[in-house]
Design a protein around this motif. Structure first.
Motif, mmCIF file in Angstrom:
data_model
loop_
_atom_site.group_PDB
_atom_site.id
_atom_site.type_symbol
_atom_site.label_atom_id
_atom_site.label_comp_id
_atom_site.label_asym_id
_atom_site.label_seq_id
_atom_site.Cartn_x
_atom_site.Cartn_y
_atom_site.Cartn_z
ATOM 1 N N VAL A 303 0.835 -1.205 0.000
ATOM 2 C CA VAL A 303 0.000 0.000 0.000
ATOM 3 C C VAL A 303 0.872 1.259 0.000
ATOM 4 C CG1 VAL A 303 -1.600 1.334 1.416
ATOM 5 C CG2 VAL A 303 -2.024 -1.087 1.017
ATOM 6 N N LEU A 304 1.943 1.259 0.778
ATOM 7 C CA LEU A 304 2.829 2.423 0.802
ATOM 8 C C LEU A 304 3.461 2.656 -0.566
ATOM 9 C CD1 LEU A 304 4.595 1.909 4.267
ATOM 10 C CD2 LEU A 304 2.928 3.683 3.664
ATOM 11 N N ALA A 305 3.818 1.570 -1.256
ATOM 12 C CA ALA A 305 4.422 1.712 -2.578
ATOM 13 C C ALA A 305 3.418 2.192 -3.618
ATOM 14 C CB ALA A 305 5.031 0.379 -3.013
ATOM 15 N N LEU A 306 2.152 1.788 -3.478
ATOM 16 C CA LEU A 306 1.120 2.159 -4.451
ATOM 17 C C LEU A 306 0.523 3.534 -4.193
ATOM 18 C CD1 LEU A 306 -0.829 -1.219 -4.714
ATOM 19 C CD2 LEU A 306 0.700 -0.240 -6.427
ATOM 20 N N LEU A 379 -3.896 -6.181 -8.960
ATOM 21 C CA LEU A 379 -2.523 -6.639 -9.162
ATOM 22 C C LEU A 379 -2.399 -8.130 -8.851
ATOM 23 C CD1 LEU A 379 -0.399 -3.728 -7.673
ATOM 24 C CD2 LEU A 379 -0.100 -4.735 -9.941
ATOM 25 N N GLN A 380 -2.928 -8.546 -7.727
ATOM 26 C CA GLN A 380 -2.790 -9.935 -7.302
ATOM 27 C C GLN A 380 -3.435 -10.904 -8.285
ATOM 28 O OE1 GLN A 380 -4.508 -9.441 -3.396
ATOM 29 N NE2 GLN A 380 -2.507 -9.271 -2.403
ATOM 30 N N TYR A 381 -4.544 -10.504 -8.877
ATOM 31 C CA TYR A 381 -5.262 -11.377 -9.800
ATOM 32 C C TYR A 381 -4.913 -11.116 -11.264
ATOM 33 C CZ TYR A 381 -8.020 -13.179 -5.951
ATOM 34 O OH TYR A 381 -8.398 -13.798 -4.786
ATOM 35 N N ARG A 387 3.923 -3.334 -12.373
ATOM 36 C CA ARG A 387 5.116 -2.532 -12.627
ATOM 37 C C ARG A 387 6.221 -2.764 -11.607
ATOM 38 N NH1 ARG A 387 2.719 3.477 -14.240
ATOM 39 N NH2 ARG A 387 1.564 2.816 -16.097
ATOM 40 N N HIS A 388 5.895 -3.409 -10.506
ATOM 41 C CA HIS A 388 6.851 -3.578 -9.408
ATOM 42 C C HIS A 388 7.527 -4.949 -9.421
ATOM 43 C CE1 HIS A 388 5.410 0.134 -7.389
ATOM 44 N NE2 HIS A 388 4.245 -0.211 -7.943
ATOM 45 N N GLY A 389 7.101 -5.845 -10.296
ATOM 46 C CA GLY A 389 7.679 -7.182 -10.305
ATOM 47 C C GLY A 389 7.309 -8.015 -9.094
ATOM 48 N N TRP A 390 6.120 -7.818 -8.569
ATOM 49 C CA TRP A 390 5.674 -8.518 -7.362
ATOM 50 C C TRP A 390 5.095 -9.900 -7.651
ATOM 51 C CZ3 TRP A 390 2.801 -3.531 -5.485
ATOM 52 C CH2 TRP A 390 3.710 -2.699 -4.817
ATOM 53 N N LEU A 391 4.555 -10.118 -8.838
ATOM 54 C CA LEU A 391 3.914 -11.397 -9.143
ATOM 55 C C LEU A 391 4.959 -12.448 -9.505
ATOM 56 C CD1 LEU A 391 0.871 -10.143 -11.211
ATOM 57 C CD2 LEU A 391 0.762 -11.295 -9.005
ATOM 58 N N HIS A 392 4.746 -13.669 -9.005
ATOM 59 C CA HIS A 392 5.680 -14.776 -9.182
ATOM 60 C C HIS A 392 4.900 -15.963 -9.725
ATOM 61 C CE1 HIS A 392 9.304 -17.138 -7.961
ATOM 62 N NE2 HIS A 392 8.411 -18.106 -7.843
#
Length: 395
Positions: A303-306, A379-381, A387-392
């Motif tokens: 949340v802080l990053a978004l 983002l999660q779905y 843009r942050h490369g969070w999904l794996h």
């Protein structure tokens, strides 16, 4: 030495029809998948005996350290099925690093980050049929080519588009619970020379099945969550066991959850139950208590990053209850929410305490909270650009 997790597939999986019935209404933490990831550690051999095996009880000596001294830690993260059938994790490396920090604080062996992620991946692959469809379907779809969440596209949801999460739909996932326990049988107070690592999985429905509504927090003056130098920054069971009496106090006072203040008596706010607290201000700040005695939440950091993408300035600092109360009353604080893996973002619409009560805004979930919540879920779905490369990707 690399720790691998080969699959020993169960000979007695839950029948498909029964699994589909569970996935139609899984609730949270009520059902478990067919397998678990395992590994062992001891002082002589280090990490060894990794694998994915049939879910089953395991036996411990009554003198095992975990029973007597609470030497254990855990994590929580989710696997999400995207519209193309693919299955993804969200920021698993952050959970792996926090797991290692918690282990260090509880004097447990640190599992390498790569091994943590691999264990989670292999369990999800073994039990892929248990990952629900995002719209509440039965899961089990094969990964097929489709839109890549890393491809170009809007980073923040279109506010004019329908929001499936607002009605409590579109949030089904597979919740993953890695944990590490001390297993050496002895009754002396020292770090255990043996430990067991496990990852279990449980399908999860929407946290708010009837829609996202606001909660009221009870400001406890009886209990504190953690002290400076304590275990507040670690994810260990003792923190949660100690919170149960405070949760009971909150419910006895007509509130859904508790708000903790600092243990030193300065009147500064810390966590909301098991979640991080955030405030939205009239001048566009997103405020949250600074780290130290609170858990460094992955959703909090997300949340802080978004926040800048929604026109907010993220600020981490000490916040007093007096500041929160005055801000809610004069309109300086326009929204409050709690952030965590299970519920993503929970709107907080009111506070009660000994001799006082106050409302945030008009007493309903605020638009910024709902927009942030939807952005995280999208983002999660894989419904919007990562843009942050969070999904794996797992499958």
């Amino acid at each position: 030495m690399s720790l691998d997790f080969p699959l020993d597939r169960t000979a007695a999986p839950v029948p498909g029809a029964e699994r589909r019935a569970i996935l139609a209404d899984p609730g949270f933490g009520r059902w478990f998948t067919d397998h678990m990831a395992v590994a062992a550690w001891d002082a002589e051999h280090g990490w060894h005996d990794g694998g994915v095996r049939p879910l089953a009880p395991f036996t411990l000596h009554p003198g095992a350290a975990v029973f007597h001294y609470g030497q254990e830690i855990f994590e929580g993260l989710k696997a999400y099925r995207h519209a193309d059938g693919g299955v993804w994790l969200f920021r698993p490396g952050d959970n792996a690093r926090r797991f290692a920090r918690s282990a260090r604080r509880l004097a447990l062996p640190e599992l390498p980050e790569a091994a943590f992620v691999r264990a989670v991946e292999e369990l999800v692959r073994a039990d892929a049929a248990w990952v629900p469809e995002p719209d509440g379907g039965a899961g089990g779809g094969a990964a097929t080519p489709g839109p890549d969440p890393s491809a170009s596209g809007p980073s923040v949801s279109d506010p004019s588009a329908p929001d499936p999460s607002a009605s409590g739909s579109g949030e089904q996932s597979l919740y993953l619970r890695p944990f590490l326990i001390a297993t050496e049988s002895f009754l002396g107070v020292r770090p255990s020379a043996e430990a067991l690592f496990r990852v279990i999985a449980s399908p999860a429905g929407p946290y708010f099945p009837s829609g996202v509504t606001g909660v009221t927090l009870w400001v406890t003056e009886t209990y504190s969550r953690a002290a400076i130098g304590g275990t507040g920054a670690a994810k260990c069971g003792g923190n949660y066991a100690g919170s149960l009496a405070a949760q009971t106090e909150a419910r006895e006072n007509g509130c859904e959850q508790v708000l903790y203040l600092d243990s030193a008596g300065r009147g500064t706010i810390e966590e909301s139950g098991t979640m991080n607290l955030c405030l939205v201000t009239r001048d566009g700040e997103l405020l949250t208590p600074a780290l130290g005695t609170i858990l460094e939440g992955v959703t909090r950091d997300t949340v802080l990053a978004l926040a800048p993408e929604l026109g907010l300035r993220p600020v981490e600092r000490t916040i007093s209850l007096a500041e929160l109360r005055a801000g809610a009353e004069d309109g300086t604080v326009t929204e409050v929410f709690a952030a965590g893996t299970a519920a993503v973002l929970t709107p907080v619409t009111g506070f009660k305490g000994a001799g006082h009560a106050f409302t945030v805004g008009d007493g309903t979930p605020g638009p910024t909270t709902l927009a942030l919540r939807r952005t995280v879920l999208d983002l999660q779905y894989g419904r919007t650009e990562d843009r942050h490369g969070w999904l794996h990707r797992v499958l």
